[in-house]
Design a protein around this motif. Sequence first.
Motif, PDB file in Angstrom:
ATOM      1  N   MET A 150       2.125   6.131  -6.563  1.00  0.00           N
ATOM      2  CA  MET A 150       2.804   6.854  -5.480  1.00  0.00           C
ATOM      3  C   MET A 150       2.008   8.108  -5.084  1.00  0.00           C
ATOM      4  N   LEU A 204       4.504  15.328   0.664  1.00  0.00           N
ATOM      5  CA  LEU A 204       4.878  16.387  -0.278  1.00  0.00           C
ATOM      6  C   LEU A 204       6.032  15.931  -1.179  1.00  0.00           C
ATOM      7  N   GLY A 205       7.047  15.315  -0.579  1.00  0.00           N
ATOM      8  CA  GLY A 205       8.205  14.860  -1.356  1.00  0.00           C
ATOM      9  C   GLY A 205       7.795  13.857  -2.425  1.00  0.00           C
ATOM     10  N   ILE A 206       6.935  12.907  -2.055  1.00  0.00           N
ATOM     11  CA  ILE A 206       6.511  11.884  -3.022  1.00  0.00           C
ATOM     12  C   ILE A 206       5.637  12.506  -4.113  1.00  0.00           C
ATOM     13  N   PHE A 210       2.368  20.318   8.525  1.00  0.00           N
ATOM     14  CA  PHE A 210       3.718  20.095   8.007  1.00  0.00           C
ATOM     15  C   PHE A 210       4.587  19.301   8.977  1.00  0.00           C
ATOM     16  N   ALA A 262       4.031   6.403 -11.072  1.00  0.00           N
ATOM     17  CA  ALA A 262       3.844   7.769 -10.559  1.00  0.00           C
ATOM     18  C   ALA A 262       2.476   7.917  -9.915  1.00  0.00           C
ATOM     19  N   ALA A 318       6.773  15.463 -10.962  1.00  0.00           N
ATOM     20  CA  ALA A 318       7.948  15.851 -11.756  1.00  0.00           C
ATOM     21  C   ALA A 318       8.220  14.794 -12.825  1.00  0.00           C
ATOM     22  N   MET A 358       5.587  16.028   5.163  1.00  0.00           N
ATOM     23  CA  MET A 358       6.774  16.280   4.332  1.00  0.00           C
ATOM     24  C   MET A 358       7.036  15.093   3.399  1.00  0.00           C
ATOM     25  N   ILE A 359       6.825  13.887   3.932  1.00  0.00           N
ATOM     26  CA  ILE A 359       7.011  12.698   3.087  1.00  0.00           C
ATOM     27  C   ILE A 359       5.979  12.715   1.958  1.00  0.00           C
ATOM     28  N   LEU A 375      12.027  24.120  -1.661  1.00  0.00           N
ATOM     29  CA  LEU A 375      11.315  23.458  -2.753  1.00  0.00           C
ATOM     30  C   LEU A 375      11.380  24.316  -4.030  1.00  0.00           C
ATOM     31  N   PHE A 395       5.752  15.553  -5.130  1.00  0.00           N
ATOM     32  CA  PHE A 395       6.628  16.391  -5.964  1.00  0.00           C
ATOM     33  C   PHE A 395       7.389  15.527  -6.976  1.00  0.00           C
ATOM     34  N   ALA A 396       8.005  14.451  -6.489  1.00  0.00           N
ATOM     35  CA  ALA A 396       8.798  13.588  -7.390  1.00  0.00           C
ATOM     36  C   ALA A 396       7.894  12.937  -8.443  1.00  0.00           C
ATOM     37  N   SER A 397       6.683  12.522  -8.027  1.00  0.00           N
ATOM     38  CA  SER A 397       5.793  11.818  -8.960  1.00  0.00           C
ATOM     39  C   SER A 397       5.302  12.747 -10.060  1.00  0.00           C
ATOM     40  N   ASN A 417      10.571  25.731   4.497  1.00  0.00           N
ATOM     41  CA  ASN A 417      10.915  24.704   3.514  1.00  0.00           C
ATOM     42  C   ASN A 417      10.385  24.940   2.099  1.00  0.00           C
ATOM     43  N   THR A 431       6.324  15.426   9.866  1.00  0.00           N
ATOM     44  CA  THR A 431       7.195  14.574   9.041  1.00  0.00           C
ATOM     45  C   THR A 431       6.393  13.807   7.989  1.00  0.00           C
TER      46      THR A 431
END
Lengths: 517, 117
Positions: free
Chosen positions: A184, A218-220, A210, A181, A226, A215-216, A282, A222-224, A278, A212
Amino acid sequence: MIEHLPALIIAVPLFGAFIAPLLKKKGSAPAVWAIIITGVTLGMALLLVRGVLAQGMMVYVFGADKPTLVLPSGYRVPVRIIFEVDAIGAFMALSATLMSFIGALYSYSHVRNETGLEKYYALLLLLEVGILGMVLTGDLFNLFVFLEIAGIAGSALVGFRNYRGEASEAGIKYLIVSAVASLMVLFSIGLLYGQYGNLNIAYLSTQISFNTVDMIALGILFASFAMKCGSVPTHHWVPDAYTEVPSGINPTLLVATYASLYALFRVSFSLFGNITVNMSSLGWIMSILGVLTMFIGVTMALVQKDVKRLMSYHAISQTGYMLLGVGVGLAVLNDPAKLEAFGRDAMAGGIFHIINHIIYKSLLLMTAGALFYVTGTRNLNEMGGLARKMPYTTIAFIVGAAAISGIPPFNGFASKFLIYETSYQLSPIFAVFAMVTSVLTLASFVKVFASAFLGPPVKKYEDVKEVPRSMVVAMLILAALCLLFGLFPNVVLDKLVYPAVDALLKLSSYQTWGGLP
Amino acid sequence: MTWIESLTLNSPSGFWNPIVWLAFLVIFAIIGYLIYSRGNRSYKPGTEQVKPFISGNAVEDVEEIRVRAGDIYWGFIEALKGYYGVLMRMHSGDLRDYILWYLGLGAIILFVLVGGV
């Protein structure tokens, strides 16, 4: 002195951690040292909260001639390591220091017979340093560094009882999950640094367009975060870690988990808070993850026979409430009418639930530690009739179980009440799941109470007696807090929670510290 | 604002006051005690009267007849066997699965954000 508090609050436990190993051959000195250091840090956190609530956000620039000088002459962007302590950071710092102090107090007797206690207390203090750094920093790379410190100290503590194979396995699992985590997270920070050439969260939030790559990132992130905060479906490391870690570390480890939740909120509301598209998606993702987390966590808890494992699944389940509350707020962030009508209250419910949960879950895990201390087992099938032998632990358990199940007038009810009402306004299904989860929570604690504390006495526990005084005191302090926070929820909401919510919502005040153009 | 109002937690569509709730609890406890105090006084603790009675059979060792944790909610778990089967497979304890779930979650979030769902 007060202006140096953000730095001192990190420096004192760090100093304590380095001194603790020197007390190796001094009996209980490492334990007393840790209690003193965590006590001093708690006092500093109270001063920090008072300062932030009175004067607004505190900024501390490391290495500057004047610690509040963010941009010296000739600089256009902030380049030094900067701590930015707003109300949510101060709220988390208070939670971390309070729980570290309670954990150190409880550990005094709980781990007295273990070896390597100087390392245990050094790691406890390092874990506190990691959490405090995460919640106070205003710099992304710094966040990563403190995330690593907390992850490594936490995994060493999870595997502290290395004579148990399960503890070593849990420690390694926690270490690997933390490392994946946080690496990343570092990768995402690299993406943002590559684009904007800066690591300061407030400055970056003014620059982010914001695209692409953003966004990548932010996504990483967020997942990490989480995964680090134990959200379903990346929660699997939590039961292993919480079950195997000594119970005195459970409170601090809980706050470490919620420091990642804080990082998730900080990324969503502050770093990417300027984005109007977006973020609603989220928010819905966060809310749906919250509902899944609470329901899967509680249904898994219901079938456990190991008392600490059962409570660990509850920790996962309760994280769902926080995700749901703040997720509802995030989903309506760009709709001022809904934010005013219920979004802000939903976030207050989620953030209030953080401190409530830290208090009652620490209490419950400590009662599980007390059962293990007395019986030598965590298997509920082998326990029974212990209420007569352990009256204080029984009272503490009843208070904790009532609080986690949301029974009034204990603290869990007040925050759940806000979450039920506000999540209903976003989607009634969310509120239904939240209430069913509370019922199942109560059901599983009835199971623990009936099997461990009630019923006929078990012969092999005829001679057991109540746990030592320091453990009882730590449990009773938390039980009293459960009742106090439940009887006077408005005081906590007005003084701590709503300022923390507003700190997340008022992005402009977070961005304006440096007088940047 | 009165002190009672200051302790009232207002939510978007309701309110909660723990002090009022506590006051009601105390009143109901007093009523309950009054009903209890008017009950049958022939109960004598510590006598033959309070021993368990199982249709005239000798009572087994109480430790052997206690309900263990694994037996509580047996029916509930049996009824949801299918659901628990899925959950148990999900909780394999295998570290590689943990990372796969993380990758899966990351992929979904990226799909939503980048794909603009």
